[in-house]
Design a protein around this motif. Structure first.
Motif, mmCIF file in Angstrom:
data_model
loop_
_atom_site.group_PDB
_atom_site.id
_atom_site.type_symbol
_atom_site.label_atom_id
_atom_site.label_comp_id
_atom_site.label_asym_id
_atom_site.label_seq_id
_atom_site.Cartn_x
_atom_site.Cartn_y
_atom_site.Cartn_z
ATOM 1 N N LYS A 139 0.841 -1.184 0.000
ATOM 2 C CA LYS A 139 0.000 0.000 0.000
ATOM 3 C C LYS A 139 0.882 1.241 0.000
ATOM 4 N N GLY A 140 0.309 2.354 -0.345
ATOM 5 C CA GLY A 140 1.056 3.610 -0.345
ATOM 6 C C GLY A 140 0.330 4.632 -1.190
ATOM 7 N N ARG A 141 0.456 5.859 -0.841
ATOM 8 C CA ARG A 141 -0.225 6.914 -1.588
ATOM 9 C C ARG A 141 0.525 7.245 -2.865
ATOM 10 N N GLY A 142 -0.224 7.387 -3.933
ATOM 11 C CA GLY A 142 0.384 7.813 -5.190
ATOM 12 C C GLY A 142 0.684 9.304 -5.161
ATOM 13 N N ALA A 143 1.552 9.736 -6.039
ATOM 14 C CA ALA A 143 1.923 11.154 -6.124
ATOM 15 C C ALA A 143 2.058 11.540 -7.586
ATOM 16 N N LYS A 144 1.622 12.746 -7.924
ATOM 17 C CA LYS A 144 1.687 13.192 -9.314
ATOM 18 C C LYS A 144 3.083 13.623 -9.718
ATOM 19 N N SER A 145 3.899 14.057 -8.754
ATOM 20 C CA SER A 145 5.214 14.595 -9.095
ATOM 21 C C SER A 145 6.352 13.849 -8.422
ATOM 22 N N ASN A 146 6.081 12.607 -7.988
ATOM 23 C CA ASN A 146 7.125 11.817 -7.331
ATOM 24 C C ASN A 146 6.755 10.347 -7.439
ATOM 25 N N TRP A 147 7.702 9.478 -7.069
ATOM 26 C CA TRP A 147 7.440 8.047 -7.069
ATOM 27 C C TRP A 147 6.603 7.666 -5.858
ATOM 28 N N LYS A 148 5.694 6.727 -6.031
ATOM 29 C CA LYS A 148 4.883 6.237 -4.931
ATOM 30 C C LYS A 148 5.784 5.639 -3.853
ATOM 31 N N ASN A 149 5.554 6.028 -2.612
ATOM 32 C CA ASN A 149 6.377 5.561 -1.496
ATOM 33 C C ASN A 149 5.786 4.261 -0.948
ATOM 34 N N SER A 150 6.357 3.119 -1.295
ATOM 35 C CA SER A 150 5.762 1.846 -0.900
ATOM 36 C C SER A 150 6.809 0.863 -0.382
ATOM 37 N N CYS A 151 7.833 1.380 0.290
ATOM 38 C CA CYS A 151 8.803 0.494 0.924
ATOM 39 C C CYS A 151 9.318 1.138 2.205
ATOM 40 N N GLU A 152 9.867 0.305 3.084
ATOM 41 C CA GLU A 152 10.479 0.774 4.322
ATOM 42 C C GLU A 152 11.786 0.029 4.543
ATOM 43 N N ASP A 153 12.623 0.580 5.406
ATOM 44 C CA ASP A 153 13.917 -0.026 5.723
ATOM 45 C C ASP A 153 13.906 -0.612 7.128
ATOM 46 N N ILE A 154 14.787 -1.585 7.336
ATOM 47 C CA ILE A 154 15.092 -2.096 8.677
ATOM 48 C C ILE A 154 16.604 -2.254 8.759
ATOM 49 N N TRP A 155 17.244 -1.517 9.650
ATOM 50 C CA TRP A 155 18.689 -1.615 9.840
ATOM 51 C C TRP A 155 18.994 -2.779 10.789
ATOM 52 N N PHE A 156 19.867 -3.677 10.349
ATOM 53 C CA PHE A 156 20.305 -4.813 11.160
ATOM 54 C C PHE A 156 21.648 -4.455 11.790
ATOM 55 N N CYS A 157 21.689 -4.439 13.119
ATOM 56 C CA CYS A 157 22.897 -4.061 13.858
ATOM 57 C C CYS A 157 23.199 -5.110 14.925
ATOM 58 N N THR A 158 24.428 -5.105 15.404
ATOM 59 C CA THR A 158 24.818 -5.945 16.539
ATOM 60 C C THR A 158 25.667 -5.111 17.490
ATOM 61 N N VAL A 159 25.723 -5.570 18.741
ATOM 62 C CA VAL A 159 26.559 -4.889 19.726
ATOM 63 C C VAL A 159 28.032 -5.179 19.462
ATOM 64 N N SER A 160 28.325 -6.416 19.051
ATOM 65 C CA SER A 160 29.709 -6.836 18.848
ATOM 66 C C SER A 160 29.774 -7.780 17.653
#
Length: 334
Positions: A139-160
């Motif tokens: 899902k995501g809102r369409g836009a007339k002057s930009n690309w539809k925003n339909s993704c998200e990020d998840i950063w994978f980190c560790t302490v060590s």
């Protein structure tokens, strides 16, 4: 409680339920031992609660903070900041809660594309950044002057450099479109189950098999940024073992705690909004009736829009209106 269309399975709270569930929620005003907070929901601001948490008890932390967008959370508005101010806000709460992590702990931080840019320098300062997962929101809102925003990020980190990762637990089951066979006629890198032809593939950092919660799914709530149980299940199975402690400092409507419980992990969640805390507690109670996770069955994640065997599993019946009615009755008696 709002009236719903017959097929709308969005979880709601009656006044009686909320009054009852508020009794299960805790807040902290002194240093606590692990046994005093484990498997609980803390209703408190993260900056206050962090002062009283035990140290070095978390195996996996999953963080879904307010993105750097203006968003209304049940009457409380998070206002968009400039990147430097958002960066400073993220740094402030990470600095407060780092002490809860074990030396071999893993962490996942959710973000949209713009928040991701601001968040990365802070994560790099505090942790070892391993990867960035990008998952498709269909899902995501369409836009007339930009690309539809339909993704998200998840950063994978560790302490060590010492951390747990179980790739076998998160393989993806895909339909085989071109079923190659050996010269002897045997399937090559795929399994033949009669009408079912599939292969198990290693997970990448691009996820296109996630369905975000919507009104006909029993996990759905009115929380505006709720994450799917399937998505959280991947993170928990990849980066924790059974009985490990999974911690979410921005719990929302409870998805991380609920999935941790369904997968036999211990959990702890912090959420500032009382109604969302109550939704989390209701979902935790419902997990005793139905521990299934949509899109995950028999130890395998199914590709989106493929047949899921979990619908056939007798020991995981679908959540029914009768189940909900029984639970609501039980809540009023507590």
């Amino acid at each position: 409680m709002k009236s719903k269309a017959p097929r709308n399975r969005t979880l709601c709270l009656s006044d009686a339920e909320q009054k009852s569930l508020l009794k299960k929620i805790i807040s902290l005003n002194q240093k606590n031992k692990l046994e005093e907070v484990i498997n609980r929901t803390i209703c408190q601001d993260i900056f206050d609660a962090s002062l009283y948490l035990p140290e070095n008890f978390v195996d996996l932390m999953i963080v879904d903070p307010p993105y750097n967008l203006q968003k209304n959370f049940n009457g409380k508005t998070f206002n968009r900041l400039d990147d430097d101010d958002y960066n400073a806000w993220v740094d402030a709460w990470i600095s407060r809660i780092k002490s809860v992590l074990k030396e071999d702990a893993s962490l996942y931080f959710c973000a949209d594309w713009a928040t991701s840019v601001a968040m990365y320098p802070v994560l790099k300062k505090h942790f070892k950044v391993r990867n960035r997962i990008t998952w498709e929101r269909e899902k995501g809102r369409g836009a007339k002057s930009n690309w539809k925003n339909s993704c998200e990020d998840i950063w994978f980190c560790t302490v060590s450099d010492d951390y747990y990762f179980n790739v076998e637990a998160v393989k993806l089951k895909r339909k085989v479109i071109a079923p190659y066979r050996t010269e002897e006629g045997k399937p090559k890198d795929w399994e033949d189950k009669g009408s079912e032809r599939f292969r198990l593939t290693h997970p990448s950092n691009i996820w296109t098999d996630i369905t975000i919660p919507f009104w006909s799914m029993p996990e759905n709530t009115d929380h505006p940024t709720q994450k799917p149980e399937k998505l959280i299940a991947k993170l928990i199975l990849a980066s924790s073992k059974e009985n490990d402690v999974v911690f979410d400092p921005f719990l929302g409507s409870g998805t991380t705690s609920v999935v941790a419980k369904k997968l036999n992990r211990q959990f702890l969640g912090i959420e500032v909004e009382p109604e969302y805390c109550c939704l989390a507690e209701k979902r935790l109670a419902l997990a005793d009736l139905d521990s299934s996770i949509q899109g995950y069955s028999d130890g395998v994640f199914w590709e989106r829009n493929t047949l899921s065997e979990q619908a056939k599993k007798k020991n995981h019946p679908p959540q029914t209106p009768e189940d909900l009615a029984l639970l609501e009755k039980q809540m009023t008696l507590l």
